[in-house]
Scaffold this motif. Structure first.
Motif, short mmCIF file in Angstrom:
data_model
loop_
_atom_site.label_atom_id
_atom_site.label_comp_id
_atom_site.label_asym_id
_atom_site.label_seq_id
_atom_site.Cartn_x
_atom_site.Cartn_y
_atom_site.Cartn_z
N SER A 57 36.27 51.13 43.12
CA SER A 57 36.49 50.07 44.47
C SER A 57 35.72 48.68 44.04
O SER A 57 35.76 48.06 44.09
CB SER A 57 34.19 50.47 45.15
N GLY A 58 36.45 48.66 42.61
CA GLY A 58 36.96 47.08 41.97
C GLY A 58 37.24 46.06 42.32
O GLY A 58 37.07 45.03 42.20
N ILE A 59 38.37 46.17 43.65
CA ILE A 59 38.59 45.26 44.00
C ILE A 59 39.04 44.84 45.51
O ILE A 59 39.24 44.12 45.88
CB ILE A 59 40.71 45.23 44.13
N LYS A 60 37.73 44.89 45.92
CA LYS A 60 36.96 44.47 47.00
C LYS A 60 36.76 43.54 47.46
O LYS A 60 37.11 42.74 48.61
CB LYS A 60 35.88 45.41 47.16
N SER A 61 36.12 42.52 46.54
CA SER A 61 36.06 41.27 45.88
C SER A 61 36.99 40.20 44.81
O SER A 61 37.52 41.11 44.30
CB SER A 61 34.67 40.68 46.29
N GLY A 69 43.17 27.78 40.28
CA GLY A 69 42.80 28.66 41.81
C GLY A 69 43.58 29.77 41.72
O GLY A 69 43.84 30.37 42.79
N PHE A 70 43.40 30.63 40.67
CA PHE A 70 44.25 32.07 41.13
C PHE A 70 43.32 32.90 40.81
O PHE A 70 42.50 32.46 39.58
CB PHE A 70 45.15 31.28 39.70
N SER A 71 42.71 34.03 40.93
CA SER A 71 41.95 34.99 40.60
C SER A 71 43.09 35.80 40.06
O SER A 71 43.99 36.39 41.06
CB SER A 71 40.81 35.11 41.22
N ALA A 72 42.58 37.63 39.38
CA ALA A 72 43.19 38.39 39.13
C ALA A 72 42.40 39.46 38.26
O ALA A 72 42.05 39.19 37.48
CB ALA A 72 44.57 38.39 38.29
N ILE A 73 42.59 40.42 39.44
CA ILE A 73 41.54 41.78 38.76
C ILE A 73 42.91 42.65 38.54
O ILE A 73 43.38 43.32 39.47
CB ILE A 73 40.93 42.62 39.61
N ALA A 93 45.13 39.73 43.74
CA ALA A 93 45.12 38.31 43.00
C ALA A 93 45.06 37.91 44.35
O ALA A 93 45.12 38.21 45.21
CB ALA A 93 47.03 38.23 43.08
N ASP A 94 44.51 36.25 43.89
CA ASP A 94 43.86 35.90 45.63
C ASP A 94 43.96 34.29 44.56
O ASP A 94 44.03 34.03 43.69
CB ASP A 94 42.09 35.39 45.66
N LEU A 95 44.83 33.09 45.57
CA LEU A 95 45.24 32.36 45.47
C LEU A 95 43.71 31.25 46.43
O LEU A 95 44.67 31.78 47.69
CB LEU A 95 46.32 32.18 45.54
N LYS A 96 43.29 30.21 46.04
CA LYS A 96 42.89 29.11 47.07
C LYS A 96 44.07 27.99 47.42
O LYS A 96 45.06 28.57 46.79
CB LYS A 96 42.07 28.87 46.20
N ILE A 162 47.55 39.32 47.76
CA ILE A 162 48.28 40.24 47.39
C ILE A 162 48.01 40.96 46.46
O ILE A 162 46.79 40.97 45.17
CB ILE A 162 49.21 39.07 46.55
N LEU A 163 48.44 42.02 46.77
CA LEU A 163 48.06 43.62 46.06
C LEU A 163 49.25 43.59 45.19
O LEU A 163 50.54 43.83 46.28
CB LEU A 163 47.89 44.65 46.72
N GLY A 164 50.11 43.07 44.21
CA GLY A 164 50.61 43.75 43.74
C GLY A 164 50.62 45.13 43.00
O GLY A 164 49.93 45.87 42.33
N SER A 165 52.07 46.30 42.65
CA SER A 165 51.79 47.65 42.41
C SER A 165 53.53 47.16 40.95
O SER A 165 54.02 46.90 41.24
CB SER A 165 52.62 48.59 43.19
#
Length: 217
Positions: A57-61, A69-73, A93-96, A162-165
């Motif tokens: 459940s760690g990628i809900k936010s 401006g980049f975030s990655a979990i 991954a999230d991009l502003k 974005i979800l990367g696999s």
């Protein structure tokens, strides 16, 4: 000349090993054993495994954003034990607006990037220096072949997710700016390779918040 068997061994050693059982949830009551190449973990008794072991459940936010401006979990067996031995991992991954995911590559995995929301200029560069890039939007998928440099940039004013696999539980990530200016490559070599002065190299390191460390011949 290498025998056919030797080629199979070399190929196998370059990717995740095939699992020997349905799954292997690490048993945290026992420590892992380190060999020259792998950490060997003890699996839980299958009777003790529960549905919770296969849910994360760690990628809900979004995670914390960088100055670009980049975030990655990253989601791998370390944080999601249910992935252990399955030969895969993923990333949120999230991009502003205006954010970028700097050019980078994964030495041990091909990546498939799925756009959950927003529009992103996305692409990669092949070994002949050709760029394959376009704007992809919500619901579209792009693949980045293993080991090739790729990048992403947010298009428009709304954020993007974005979800990367990856087809490896340990794909590895090498960001080009970090490799060039943060690894301690000799300054003289960088001067000659990029036509930069020592002052410009120092400026680049400061922008990337890397301490000065230089290898010597």
């Amino acid at each position: 000349m290498l025998s056919t068997l030797s080629l199979h061994i070399l190929t196998a050693s370059a990717s995740d090993p095939d699992p020997l059982q349905d799954f292997c949830i690490p048993n945290t009551e026992f420590s892992s054993t380190r060999t020259t190449r792998f950490n060997i973990v003890t699996c839980k008794n299958p009777k003790e495994v529960s549905p919770e072991d296969f849910v994360f459940s760690g990628i809900k936010s979004p995670g914390n954003f960088s100055d670009t401006g980049f975030s990655a979990i990253s989601v791998n067996p370390v944080v999601f034990p249910g992935l252990n031995t399955l030969g895969m991992s993923l990333v949120r991954a999230d991009l502003k607006a205006g954010g970028i995911n700097a050019p980078h590559f994964h030495p041990r995995a091909t990546e498939i990037a799925y756009v959950v929301q927003g529009k992103v200029y996305s692409g990669f560069v092949d070994s002949k220096n050709r760029v394959f890039a376009k704007i992809i939007e919500q619901g579209e998928v792009m693949v980045f072949p293993r080991g090739l440099v790729h990048f992403q940039m947010k298009v428009g004013k709304s954020p993007a997710t974005i979800l990367g696999s990856f087809n490896s539980q340990n794909p590895g990530t090498h960001k080009i700016p970090n490799i060039i200016f943060g690894s301690g490559v000799n300054d003289e070599l960088l001067e000659k390779a990029f036509g930069l002065s020592l002052e410009q190299i120092s400026v680049m390191r400061r922008k990337l918040i890397f301490p000065k460390k230089q290898s010597k011949f």
